[in-house]
Design an enzyme around this catalytic site. Sequence first.
Site, PDB file in Angstrom:
ATOM      1  N   ARG A   1      16.016 108.296  52.167  1.00 60.19           N
ATOM      2  CA  ARG A   1      16.681 107.164  52.959  1.00 60.19           C
ATOM      3  C   ARG A   1      15.131 106.781  53.819  1.00 60.19           C
ATOM      4  NH1 ARG A   1      18.458 108.538  57.517  1.00 60.19           N
ATOM      5  NH2 ARG A   1      19.896 110.176  56.695  1.00 60.19           N
TER       6      ARG A   1
ATOM      7  N   TYR B   1      21.286  79.122  55.700  1.00 64.06           N
ATOM      8  CA  TYR B   1      22.050  79.876  54.735  1.00 64.06           C
ATOM      9  C   TYR B   1      23.353  80.434  55.798  1.00 64.06           C
ATOM     10  CZ  TYR B   1      23.805  83.687  51.516  1.00 64.06           C
ATOM     11  OH  TYR B   1      24.692  84.310  50.946  1.00 64.06           O
TER      12      TYR B   1
ATOM     13  N   ASP C   1      12.814  82.110  56.516  1.00 61.34           N
ATOM     14  CA  ASP C   1      13.702  82.786  55.217  1.00 61.34           C
ATOM     15  C   ASP C   1      13.231  82.027  53.901  1.00 61.34           C
ATOM     16  OD1 ASP C   1      15.214  83.147  53.035  1.00 61.34           O
ATOM     17  OD2 ASP C   1      17.278  83.006  54.303  1.00 61.34           O
TER      18      ASP C   1
ATOM     19  N   LYS D   1      17.331  86.501  44.650  1.00 57.66           N
ATOM     20  CA  LYS D   1      17.285  85.064  44.209  1.00 57.66           C
ATOM     21  C   LYS D   1      15.974  84.884  43.238  1.00 57.66           C
ATOM     22  CE  LYS D   1      21.018  84.626  46.495  1.00 57.66           C
ATOM     23  NZ  LYS D   1      20.708  84.101  48.149  1.00 57.66           N
TER      24      LYS D   1
END
Length: 388
Positions: free
Chosen positions: A56, A109, A182, A207
């Site tokens: 982690r 978005y 973004d 993406k």
Amino acid sequence: MTETPHDAQQHFNTRVIHEGQGFDPTTGAIIPPIYQTSTFVQDGIGGLRGGYEYGRSGNPTRTSLQTLLASLEGGSRAISFASGLAAEDALLRAVLAPGDHVVLGNDVYGGTHRLINRVHGAWGVRNTTVDLGDHDAVRSALGIERTRILWIETPSNPLMKISDIAALAVLGHAAGAIVVVDNTFASPALQQPLSLGADVVVHSTTKYLGGHSDVIGGAIVTSDEELADKVAFLQFAAGAVSAPLDAWLTVRGIKTLGVRMQRHSENAQAIAEKLAQHPAIEAVYYPGLPSHPGHELAARQMSGFGGMLSVALAGGADAARHFAESTTVFQLAESLGGVESLIGYPSEMTHASVKGTALEVPDNVVRLSVGIEDVADLLADVEQALAR
Ligand SMILES: *Cc1c(COP(=O)(O)O)cnc(C)c1O
């Protein structure tokens, strides 16, 4: 893993392949292995090899992706997450406290709006959505007390609006806000917001960066070390890390980012030009068309116009739905940015969460994520679907 010496002089299409990707020194494997492990053996208590302790807090495969992403966006630090929204959430929590205010574009978005408005809103974070092309409106929204973040998305989704990153960064900084871009739609191959004055880049690596529709991921890139430390702490403390295999797949996808973006852009340009002439189409939203209101700005701030375009159907909602359901090479699905072409109906799919708000998308709009197939097949597919 050997260190590839960081060479900022090398060009983008060399760095996508080599940055952070030195061969394995023990075997010579040219591709670094996937460190599919949860923990790391210590040479005596606290004797860490290479600084790794527990998955982690860090993993060499994740490090290799982060080194690559930082280089491509021109930042000093990248932190990779389990999804784009997990990255956004960590950034928001690193910067904001209850009562703070965020200014964001009115066409961000839908999931970003939902996260800020409904999740962070429930903890007392306020937000104002504005038209980022209206700089007076941006300035007055930034004047609201305790504004900490100006959130920009360009090109925007699904109407491909282009916002002036450099000018907005000046406005945001004058108001004491952090400027976030973004960069999912353009990818660093076409647009580098940090070089235009932004403080932070966020990505859904799901993406274009991943590029093959086989992995969900996200990232934050910045040169603000203090902010990077805060985001990294939150990731460590809350846990939304990317898994080793996911990081490895993303690295593999990024190697072809340059050539993919070039082909995505060429194919999208050809389809936009064709559809602009079609009687069934009322409007084409693609920044590569000279008729697009953001064309000149996009030509200045981007090095290509990308693979995303939307169209408004003259026949209204029914015609739009029918078009979205009639293509065969373009497959009906959420998401974007993969090698395969996708078609979507935003008002019921990607933007369903903003229906009935100021961010609602017109119901005659269809969005195309243009893939890298042969353009002749893509053109024939949209033609036959519109002819039905
Ligand atoms: C998909 C997307 C996101 C969210 O990313 P996930 O990986 O789905 O969490 C954020 N911003 C934009 C522009 C997107 O397209």
